[in-house]
Motif scaffolding. Structure first.
Motif, PDB file in Angstrom:
ATOM      1  N   THR A   1      19.418   9.799  17.187  1.00  0.00           N
ATOM      2  CA  THR A   1      18.520   8.681  17.533  1.00  0.00           C
ATOM      3  C   THR A   1      17.861   8.086  16.296  1.00  0.00           C
ATOM      4  N   GLY A   2      18.430   8.331  15.146  1.00  0.00           N
ATOM      5  CA  GLY A   2      17.779   7.898  13.909  1.00  0.00           C
ATOM      6  C   GLY A   2      17.790   6.411  13.663  1.00  0.00           C
ATOM      7  N   ALA A   3      18.614   5.654  14.394  1.00  0.00           N
ATOM      8  CA  ALA A   3      18.696   4.208  14.171  1.00  0.00           C
ATOM      9  C   ALA A   3      17.899   3.412  15.178  1.00  0.00           C
ATOM     10  N   ILE A   4      17.273   4.111  16.134  1.00  0.00           N
ATOM     11  CA  ILE A   4      16.554   3.378  17.186  1.00  0.00           C
ATOM     12  C   ILE A   4      15.168   3.985  17.401  1.00  0.00           C
ATOM     13  N   GLU A   5      14.356   3.273  18.144  1.00  0.00           N
ATOM     14  CA  GLU A   5      13.071   3.767  18.603  1.00  0.00           C
ATOM     15  C   GLU A   5      12.758   3.090  19.921  1.00  0.00           C
ATOM     16  N   VAL A   6      11.783   3.599  20.634  1.00  0.00           N
ATOM     17  CA  VAL A   6      11.421   3.029  21.930  1.00  0.00           C
ATOM     18  C   VAL A   6      10.039   2.399  21.814  1.00  0.00           C
ATOM     19  N   ALA A   7       9.962   1.087  22.066  1.00  0.00           N
ATOM     20  CA  ALA A   7       8.682   0.376  22.103  1.00  0.00           C
ATOM     21  C   ALA A   7       8.046   0.641  23.460  1.00  0.00           C
ATOM     22  N   VAL A   8       6.965   1.405  23.461  1.00  0.00           N
ATOM     23  CA  VAL A   8       6.368   1.890  24.704  1.00  0.00           C
ATOM     24  C   VAL A   8       5.452   0.830  25.302  1.00  0.00           C
ATOM     25  N   ASP A   9       5.598   0.605  26.623  1.00  0.00           N
ATOM     26  CA  ASP A   9       4.664  -0.298  27.293  1.00  0.00           C
ATOM     27  C   ASP A   9       3.906   0.381  28.422  1.00  0.00           C
ATOM     28  N   SER A  10       4.281   1.625  28.791  1.00  0.00           N
ATOM     29  CA  SER A  10       3.460   2.366  29.748  1.00  0.00           C
ATOM     30  C   SER A  10       3.640   3.857  29.518  1.00  0.00           C
ATOM     31  N   VAL A  11       2.576   4.590  29.794  1.00  0.00           N
ATOM     32  CA  VAL A  11       2.549   6.031  29.567  1.00  0.00           C
ATOM     33  C   VAL A  11       1.903   6.695  30.763  1.00  0.00           C
ATOM     34  N   GLN A  12       2.463   7.827  31.176  1.00  0.00           N
ATOM     35  CA  GLN A  12       1.820   8.639  32.199  1.00  0.00           C
ATOM     36  C   GLN A  12       1.810  10.087  31.725  1.00  0.00           C
ATOM     37  N   ILE A  13       0.635  10.686  31.688  1.00  0.00           N
ATOM     38  CA  ILE A  13       0.518  12.095  31.320  1.00  0.00           C
ATOM     39  C   ILE A  13       0.790  12.931  32.566  1.00  0.00           C
ATOM     40  N   LEU A  14       1.875  13.676  32.530  1.00  0.00           N
ATOM     41  CA  LEU A  14       2.240  14.509  33.678  1.00  0.00           C
ATOM     42  C   LEU A  14       1.557  15.866  33.631  1.00  0.00           C
ATOM     43  N   ASN A  15       1.271  16.331  32.420  1.00  0.00           N
ATOM     44  CA  ASN A  15       0.583  17.624  32.277  1.00  0.00           C
ATOM     45  C   ASN A  15       0.058  17.734  30.854  1.00  0.00           C
ATOM     46  N   PRO A  16      -1.253  17.649  30.681  1.00  0.00           N
ATOM     47  CA  PRO A  16      -1.797  17.717  29.327  1.00  0.00           C
ATOM     48  C   PRO A  16      -1.818  19.158  28.821  1.00  0.00           C
ATOM     49  N   ALA A  17      -1.431  19.341  27.576  1.00  0.00           N
ATOM     50  CA  ALA A  17      -1.545  20.663  26.956  1.00  0.00           C
ATOM     51  C   ALA A  17      -2.991  20.884  26.538  1.00  0.00           C
ATOM     52  N   LYS A  18      -3.365  22.148  26.414  1.00  0.00           N
ATOM     53  CA  LYS A  18      -4.722  22.411  25.930  1.00  0.00           C
ATOM     54  C   LYS A  18      -4.818  22.017  24.467  1.00  0.00           C
ATOM     55  N   GLU A  19      -6.025  21.781  24.018  1.00  0.00           N
ATOM     56  CA  GLU A  19      -6.231  21.217  22.688  1.00  0.00           C
ATOM     57  C   GLU A  19      -5.701  22.115  21.581  1.00  0.00           C
ATOM     58  N   LYS A  20      -5.871  23.432  21.726  1.00  0.00           N
ATOM     59  CA  LYS A  20      -5.475  24.338  20.646  1.00  0.00           C
ATOM     60  C   LYS A  20      -4.505  25.380  21.189  1.00  0.00           C
ATOM     61  N   LEU A  21      -3.217  25.175  20.896  1.00  0.00           N
ATOM     62  CA  LEU A  21      -2.192  26.125  21.303  1.00  0.00           C
ATOM     63  C   LEU A  21      -2.086  27.249  20.269  1.00  0.00           C
ATOM     64  N   PRO A  22      -1.504  28.393  20.647  1.00  0.00           N
ATOM     65  CA  PRO A  22      -1.389  29.515  19.692  1.00  0.00           C
ATOM     66  C   PRO A  22      -0.649  29.141  18.416  1.00  0.00           C
ATOM     67  N   PHE A  23       0.386  28.299  18.515  1.00  0.00           N
ATOM     68  CA  PHE A  23       1.090  27.822  17.332  1.00  0.00           C
ATOM     69  C   PHE A  23       1.905  26.602  17.722  1.00  0.00           C
ATOM     70  N   SER A  24       2.393  25.893  16.726  1.00  0.00           N
ATOM     71  CA  SER A  24       3.216  24.717  16.967  1.00  0.00           C
ATOM     72  C   SER A  24       4.682  25.084  16.793  1.00  0.00           C
ATOM     73  N   PRO A  25       5.480  25.026  17.853  1.00  0.00           N
ATOM     74  CA  PRO A  25       6.891  25.382  17.719  1.00  0.00           C
ATOM     75  C   PRO A  25       7.690  24.384  16.896  1.00  0.00           C
ATOM     76  N   ASN A  26       7.143  23.208  16.635  1.00  0.00           N
ATOM     77  CA  ASN A  26       7.860  22.200  15.868  1.00  0.00           C
ATOM     78  C   ASN A  26       7.574  22.255  14.378  1.00  0.00           C
ATOM     79  N   ASP A  27       6.705  23.167  13.980  1.00  0.00           N
ATOM     80  CA  ASP A  27       6.401  23.317  12.557  1.00  0.00           C
ATOM     81  C   ASP A  27       7.129  24.549  12.037  1.00  0.00           C
ATOM     82  N   GLU A  28       8.426  24.396  11.712  1.00  0.00           N
ATOM     83  CA  GLU A  28       9.247  25.529  11.289  1.00  0.00           C
ATOM     84  C   GLU A  28       8.723  26.177  10.018  1.00  0.00           C
TER      85      GLU A  28
END
Length: 655
Positions: free
Chosen positions: A130-157
């Motif tokens: 998906t490196g050549a595209i992006e999505v211009a967002v016009d609406s958002v719905q939060i289906l389930n908010p995460a808590k503010e402070k998680l034990p760790f970030s799985p995306n920070d390798e």
């Protein structure tokens, strides 16, 4: 459920949460990885986790949405129009809060977004689907908010916590792309193997997990049951003693009985197995193996090549079970989707040349027996002790500045000598008496300088390693010309019986134990030795075969004993099992007495195989919910004590 009082602050907050996060939402139109240049200008609905946010100004922000299939960049702009958040939690395009809502949502919150796929600016294109595209967002719905402070970030390798901490929060750890990719690949491989076996005429049959305790060579997990209070189906039950199931170590007896029944000629299953063993990187208390068994297999040499030169290290397959071998090689070629070579080596040659019963052939360096080069007095002393001297020679041209790496392998059982060009080894070993006659010893391969590693080993190969074999295994990934190569090897003709397996000694108590398991057939040529007994037992070879990949055993099996008289002889006269121990195999013996075809089988260690395929050092990274090396499940917090009143139901008492 007790609800808050009408009009209370708690109720208003509770109602708001339900309205905001449990409102209506549409199914997604695409997975994240399905967006590309062909979808530009398309309107899409996406669902996933918010894993990155970057607000570059009060009017512009970039965000990353991730699902199980990939990631996509979101672009949100502040609208000049005004509007309000709908009761459902959706923000319309006219609402200036779309950027604010994305920016304020905690990372790892679950969102649904709607927008239009746009082409990125040329300077902003990145690698990836998906490196050549992006999505211009016009609406958002939060289906389930995460808590503010998680034990760790799985995306920070780069900042992942220790494995034990991540195992406590496995639900987060599994969001790592690497782990989710491993699970999908595991599923794909399992699917391909199933299809291959069905095409080969195999029938998938499930065998029991709850069996009875038997002395098959591994520690078992016992499961207490209240059955003794309801029936007297066994002597233990009738005596009023607590009754136990044993979790299946493997489906060995059930599958042999299944084949003996004649109902199925080719069986397989993805079997769950349980062994209460010490943990290792490639071992779990519960694991999965691809289990196979086949009737009407060859017994003894299947290729008429029993006369193959016994000194050739890669001589042909000289045992039965060639039909099993062909199936397994077909599975491996299916998994790797390429042609592969499967050389064959006898156990005695594996131990002699590589010091291991599972040699890693990525490095062609062999061990040398240098006993014959030593002075006569040293040879006589070694011979009396039943030992030989082996050496690993690494020419200076191959060391390439890695001498310090060798030093970590120096130990009381392994000596390391640095030989200069043209200088012979002068002896002086602490491992064995080494008279010095001043002449030195010319070790082949050391003429231009070398590292010389030496150790002693038993003359007659035994066990799975020699001291120098372990060192060679540790060095191979560093010295192999191509560490990424896939080098398979069949190892055959193992000793049928052993006294050199520490893992089995707790059951053997000094008696002979089976190198593989007690149902493995001897080689036809060695049947007379079985009748002799005594010291001749050490010379009997089994029709046992292991498939090794890069120094790891990924499959093991054997031709089975299908004759009840021979099987009873092994139980009683070789393994010297007590009547109680033999009782654990009574069902199998009865099946053999009822007429059993020649049969053979094998089990592929599926977890180990997947770890190799996925490039993982630990099988915990290819298992959804693994346990620690000590057998603890940190996510589900097991094992745990149970109340005394529960123990009493099973006739047990706590400490």
């Amino acid at each position: 459920m007790l609800l808050p009082k009408p009009g209370s602050t708690i109720l208003r907050r509770w109602s708001s949460t339900l309205t905001a996060h449990l409102g209506r939402y549409r199914p997604r139109t695409h997975k994240c990885n399905e967006l590309n240049e062909s979808t530009i200008d398309s309107r899409v609905d996406l669902c996933g986790w918010l894993v990155n946010n970057r607000k570059v100004s009060k009017n512009l922000g970039f965000f990353v949405l991730q699902d199980a299939h990939g990631q996509v960049q979101l672009l949100a702009r502040q609208s000049k129009a005004s509007g309000n958040t709908e009761a459902s939690g959706t923000v319309n395009v006219s609402t200036p809060n779309v950027l604010a809502l994305l920016d304020s949502a905690p990372l790892q919150s679950v969102l649904q977004i709607s927008g239009v796929v746009r082409r990125r600016l040329p300077s902003a294109i990145t690698p990836g689907p998906t490196g050549a595209i992006e999505v211009a967002v016009d609406s958002v719905q939060i289906l389930n908010p995460a808590k503010e402070k998680l034990p760790f970030s799985p995306n920070d390798e780069a900042a992942l916590p220790a494995e034990e901490f991540r195992l406590r929060h496995r639900h987060l750890d599994l969001r790592r792309t690497k782990l989710s990719d491993n699970l999908r690949r595991r599923s794909e491989v399992a699917h391909n193997v199933r299809n291959f076996l069905h095409e080969q005429g195999f029938v998938e049959v499930e065998t029991p997990m709850l069996l009875k305790s038997t002395p098959e060579g591994a520690r078992e997990y016992l499961v207490p049951t209240r059955i003794s209070k309801r029936t007297s189906s066994s002597e233990a039950d009738a005596s009023g003693q607590p009754a136990f199931y044993a979790l299946s170590q493997s489906p060995q007896q059930p599958k042999q009985i299944l084949i003996s029944s004649g109902a199925v000629e080719k069986y397989f299953q993805f079997a769950r197995c349980f062994r209460d063993e010490d943990g290792r990187a490639d071992r779990q208390p519960e694991f999965t193996q691809i289990d196979l068994e086949m009737a009407w297999v060859s017994w003894g040499s299947s290729n008429n090549d029993a006369a193959a030169t016994p000194t050739a290290p890669f001589s042909n397959w000289r045992i039965g079970g060639g039909e099993v071998r062909n199936v397994i090689e077909g599975i491996m070629r299916k998994i790797w989707a390429q042609d592969l070579e499967f050389p064959v080596m006898q156990y005695m040659h594996a131990m002699e040349y590589y010091g291991s019963d599972k040699p890693d052939l990525r490095w062609d360096k062999k061990l040398l027996d240098i006993t014959y080069l030593l002075p006569a007095e040293a040879r006589d002393h070694l011979s009396a002790a039943g030992t030989a001297v082996e050496a690993l020679v690494i020419p200076a041209s191959e060391l390439d500045g890695r001498w310090d790496m060798l030093e970590q392998y120096r130990s009381p059982t392994v000596e390391i000598h640095k030989l200069e060009p043209g200088v012979d080894w002068k002896g002086g070993s602490q491992l064995f008496p080494q008279p010095t006659d001043g002449q030195g010893i010319q070790i082949p391969g050391t003429e231009n300088g070398a590292a010389l590693l030496i150790a002693t080993r038993p003359i007659a190969a035994q066990g799975g390693w020699t001291s120098l074999g372990r060192v060679r295994a540790g060095l191979t990934p560093h010295f192999a010309p191509d560490p990424q190569a896939q080098k398979f090897l069949w190892v055959t003709e193992f000793p049928l019986f052993t006294r050199a397996d520490e893992d089995k000694d707790f059951l053997a108590h000094g008696r002979w134990s089976s190198s593989h398991h007690p149902f493995t057939a001897p080689m036809v040529e060695d049947l007379p030795l079985l009748q002799q007994g005594g010291s001749a037992l050490a010379k009997i070879r089994g029709q046992h075969y292991d498939l090794v990949l890069n120094g790891t055993e990924v499959a093991g099996g054997s031709v089975r004993v299908h004759d009840a008289t021979l099987q009873e002889h092994i139980f009683e006269n070789v393994l010297e099992l007590t009547p109680n121990e033999r009782a654990g195999f009574s069902e199998l013996l009865e099946a053999l007495r009822s007429g059993a075809p020649p049969h053979a089988g094998i089990a592929i260690g599926f977890d180990r195989l997947m770890a190799i395929l996925c490039g993982e050092r630990s099988i915990r990274n290819v298992v959804a919910f693994p346990k620690t090396a000590g057998g603890a499940d940190l996510l589900f917090k097991s094992p745990t004590p149970v109340p005394a009143q529960t123990l009493e139901l099973y006739g047990l008492r706590g400490m």
